[in-house]
Write an enzyme that holds these catalytic residues in place. Structure first.
Site, PDB file in Angstrom:
ATOM      1  N   LYS A 112       0.836  -1.211   0.000  1.00  0.00           N
ATOM      2  CA  LYS A 112       0.000   0.000   0.000  1.00  0.00           C
ATOM      3  C   LYS A 112       0.861   1.246   0.000  1.00  0.00           C
ATOM      4  O   LYS A 112       0.554   2.212  -0.688  1.00  0.00           O
ATOM      5  CB  LYS A 112      -0.941   0.021   1.208  1.00  0.00           C
ATOM      6  CG  LYS A 112      -1.982  -1.048   1.097  1.00  0.00           C
ATOM      7  CD  LYS A 112      -3.291  -0.677   1.688  1.00  0.00           C
ATOM      8  CE  LYS A 112      -4.186  -1.859   1.530  1.00  0.00           C
ATOM      9  NZ  LYS A 112      -5.506  -1.822   1.503  1.00  0.00           N
ATOM     10  N   LYS A 194      -4.074 -11.494  -6.699  1.00  0.00           N
ATOM     11  CA  LYS A 194      -5.007 -12.269  -5.873  1.00  0.00           C
ATOM     12  C   LYS A 194      -6.447 -11.817  -6.134  1.00  0.00           C
ATOM     13  O   LYS A 194      -6.679 -10.624  -6.330  1.00  0.00           O
ATOM     14  CB  LYS A 194      -4.624 -11.997  -4.413  1.00  0.00           C
ATOM     15  CG  LYS A 194      -5.346 -12.790  -3.381  1.00  0.00           C
ATOM     16  CD  LYS A 194      -4.964 -12.297  -1.986  1.00  0.00           C
ATOM     17  CE  LYS A 194      -5.643 -11.005  -1.656  1.00  0.00           C
ATOM     18  NZ  LYS A 194      -5.762 -10.689  -0.225  1.00  0.00           N
ATOM     19  N   LYS A 197     -11.500  -8.533  -2.543  1.00  0.00           N
ATOM     20  CA  LYS A 197     -12.735  -7.756  -2.354  1.00  0.00           C
ATOM     21  C   LYS A 197     -12.612  -6.381  -2.968  1.00  0.00           C
ATOM     22  O   LYS A 197     -13.597  -5.778  -3.352  1.00  0.00           O
ATOM     23  CB  LYS A 197     -12.980  -7.534  -0.858  1.00  0.00           C
ATOM     24  CG  LYS A 197     -13.258  -8.754  -0.073  1.00  0.00           C
ATOM     25  CD  LYS A 197     -13.287  -8.399   1.426  1.00  0.00           C
ATOM     26  CE  LYS A 197     -13.031  -9.596   2.287  1.00  0.00           C
ATOM     27  NZ  LYS A 197     -11.854  -9.472   3.149  1.00  0.00           N
TER      28      LYS A 197
HETATM   29  P1  TYM Z   1      -9.178 -11.438   4.721  1.00  0.00           P
HETATM   30  O1  TYM Z   1     -10.495 -10.911   5.178  1.00  0.00           O
HETATM   31  O2  TYM Z   1      -8.410 -10.648   3.726  1.00  0.00           O
HETATM   32  O3  TYM Z   1      -9.354 -12.877   4.187  1.00  0.00           O
HETATM   33  C1  TYM Z   1     -10.027 -13.874   4.947  1.00  0.00           C
HETATM   34  C2  TYM Z   1      -9.459 -15.237   4.628  1.00  0.00           C
HETATM   35  O4  TYM Z   1      -9.632 -15.505   3.229  1.00  0.00           O
HETATM   36  C3  TYM Z   1      -8.393 -15.838   2.648  1.00  0.00           C
HETATM   37  N1  TYM Z   1      -8.356 -15.303   1.266  1.00  0.00           N
HETATM   38  C4  TYM Z   1      -8.039 -16.033   0.201  1.00  0.00           C
HETATM   39  N2  TYM Z   1      -7.692 -17.315   0.060  1.00  0.00           N
HETATM   40  C5  TYM Z   1      -7.449 -17.756  -1.189  1.00  0.00           C
HETATM   41  N3  TYM Z   1      -7.522 -16.976  -2.297  1.00  0.00           N
HETATM   42  C6  TYM Z   1      -7.850 -15.677  -2.199  1.00  0.00           C
HETATM   43  N4  TYM Z   1      -7.924 -14.920  -3.282  1.00  0.00           N
HETATM   44  C7  TYM Z   1      -8.132 -15.140  -0.908  1.00  0.00           C
HETATM   45  N5  TYM Z   1      -8.503 -13.928  -0.458  1.00  0.00           N
HETATM   46  C8  TYM Z   1      -8.628 -14.044   0.877  1.00  0.00           C
HETATM   47  C9  TYM Z   1      -7.350 -15.146   3.521  1.00  0.00           C
HETATM   48  O5  TYM Z   1      -6.077 -15.736   3.411  1.00  0.00           O
HETATM   49  C10 TYM Z   1      -7.960 -15.320   4.897  1.00  0.00           C
HETATM   50  O6  TYM Z   1      -7.654 -16.589   5.436  1.00  0.00           O
HETATM   51  N6  TYM Z   1      -6.062 -10.364   8.471  1.00  0.00           N
HETATM   52  C11 TYM Z   1      -7.118 -11.271   8.040  1.00  0.00           C
HETATM   53  C12 TYM Z   1      -8.279 -11.346   9.018  1.00  0.00           C
HETATM   54  C13 TYM Z   1      -7.851 -11.675  10.391  1.00  0.00           C
HETATM   55  C14 TYM Z   1      -7.451 -12.962  10.869  1.00  0.00           C
HETATM   56  C15 TYM Z   1      -7.157 -12.780  12.234  1.00  0.00           C
HETATM   57  C16 TYM Z   1      -7.303 -14.217  10.251  1.00  0.00           C
HETATM   58  C17 TYM Z   1      -7.810 -10.807  11.447  1.00  0.00           C
HETATM   59  N7  TYM Z   1      -7.374 -11.472  12.549  1.00  0.00           N
HETATM   60  C18 TYM Z   1      -6.709 -13.871  13.041  1.00  0.00           C
HETATM   61  C19 TYM Z   1      -6.844 -15.284  11.050  1.00  0.00           C
HETATM   62  C20 TYM Z   1      -6.568 -15.102  12.403  1.00  0.00           C
HETATM   63  C21 TYM Z   1      -7.652 -10.796   6.703  1.00  0.00           C
HETATM   64  O7  TYM Z   1      -7.597  -9.631   6.358  1.00  0.00           O
HETATM   65  O8  TYM Z   1      -8.273 -11.749   5.984  1.00  0.00           O
END
Ligand code: TYM
Length: 331
Positions: A112, A194, A197
């Site tokens: 970013k 990737k 969203k």
């Molecule tokens: P986030 O919201 O970006 O994504 C949630 C989960 O989805 C997976 N993911 C994907 N997997 C495969 N292909 C993709 N294109 C793809 N996009 C997203 C992410 O790897 C994730 O597992 N920081 C985290 C949220 C979080 C969290 C935590 C996760 C906050 N605290 C503690 C685990 C444990 C996040 O932004 O995920």
């Protein structure tokens, strides 16, 4: 005793097929064999401005989609991060045990700031500290995530070990759990990125609440290559590989098996199959989603989840606070 697993999703927009394949479907698969704790990372959402009404809707939809995808509140603990204030409290303590150099190396922030995005917040910078707190509060053994979150879980391990060395054994050091298939689903319009969203055109990303007709169109116009040869070559045919991976993850068939079936046929045929598998998944999820929204069970699920989660989290926070010496006890 069952091992404990914890994970979360940050609904800064509608949940995507990437979230489902890389994370959510695994939570569902693991809920029988592990003690599963899954939360909605709403504090993480506000590291960048969100329209309050949109945010509220996205949070509600995320919980409904957790349930619609098959998470069972009788098996898994499901809650909203802000309902358990210990996250923010331990998050601060984690920030005091994380070095600037570590945060500077986090790719999410680096990307970013490299893009020259202005007004990045301090919350975005210290996000990994809050994420470490999310995980460590629950003595989680495993953290099922997609590939992009591996770096954050690794930092969590480092922080936990550092804290344990300084203050004595306090936190369980967790391990990331990353599925072999579907850990990084790519954009349909640019397979070097990737699926996310925050897709600007919306064409590269399938949302779980997309009209299946729209989803089909996105798949049929997905970027592939001009080699016209159906095989598994991630480097030279990343778009095709991604489509096969999506179909494999959702159908349970191996990627090789799918290639075998469509070998020698045009890309259109294969895309049609991928679209069938995706639309079938979306229709099932959306049918249940509607029932869940109408049944008004979300608040109750979150209330019960927050109670169970707080009991675990408050204990861990208390332990950490005592170890650090933050407490004054009068005799
Ligand atoms: P986030 O919201 O970006 O994504 C949630 C989960 O989805 C997976 N993911 C994907 N997997 C495969 N292909 C993709 N294109 C793809 N996009 C997203 C992410 O790897 C994730 O597992 N920081 C985290 C949220 C979080 C969290 C935590 C996760 C906050 N605290 C503690 C685990 C444990 C996040 O932004 O995920």
């Amino acid at each position: 005793m069952k091992k404990r697993m914890l994970s979360g999703i940050k609904p800064t927009g509608q949940l995507t097929l990437g979230n489902y394949i890389g994370a959510l479907r695994n939570f569902v698969n693991y809920q029988d064999d592990y003690e599963m704790i899954v939360f909605i990372a709403n504090l993480h959402c506000i590291t960048e401005y969100q329209d309050p009404e949109d945010l509220k809707k996205n949070l509600t939809d995320a919980v409904a989609l957790y349930l619609a995808c098959g998470l069972d509140p009788n098996k898994a603990t499901i809650f909203l991060q802000t309902d358990v204030p210990a996250h923010a409290q331990l998050g601060y303590i984690m920030a005091c045990n994380t070095y600037l150099g570590e945060l500077n190396r986090m790719t999410q922030f680096k990307d970013k700031s490299a893009k020259g995005e202005k007004n990045l917040t301090a919350g975005l910078y210290t996000y990994p500290c809050l994420m470490a707190a999310d995980i460590l509060l629950y003595d989680a053994n495993y953290v099922p995530v997609g590939e992009d979150q591996k770096q954050h879980v690794e930092l969590t391990r480092d922080i936990a070990q550092r804290f344990n060395n300084k203050y004595g054994e306090t936190f369980v050091v967790p391990e990331p759990l990353i599925a072999k298939v579907g850990a990084r689903i790519m954009s349909l319009t640019d397979p070097s990125k990737k699926m996310s969203k925050s897709d600007e055109t919306n064409k590269g990303c399938i949302y779980l609440l997309d009209d299946p007709k729209v989803a089909r169109k996105k798949i049929m116009s997905a970027v592939t290559d001009s080699l016209n040869d159906i095989k598994l070559d991630k480097e030279n045919q990343p778009g095709l590989y991604n489509l096969i991976e999506i179909a494999s993850a959702l159908s349970g068939r191996s990627m090789e098996d799918i290639v075998e079936e469509f070998k020698g046929q045009g890309y259109g045929k294969l895309k049609g199959y991928v679209a069938d598998v995706v639309c079938d998944t979306l229709e099932k999820i959306q049918g249940r989603y509607k029932e869940i929204i109408e049944s008004r069970q979300i608040e109750k699920v979150l209330e019960e989840g927050a109670q169970k989660a707080s009991a675990i989290a408050n204990k861990t926070l208390d332990k950490a606070v005592k170890k650090i010496g933050l407490e004054i006890k009068y005799q």
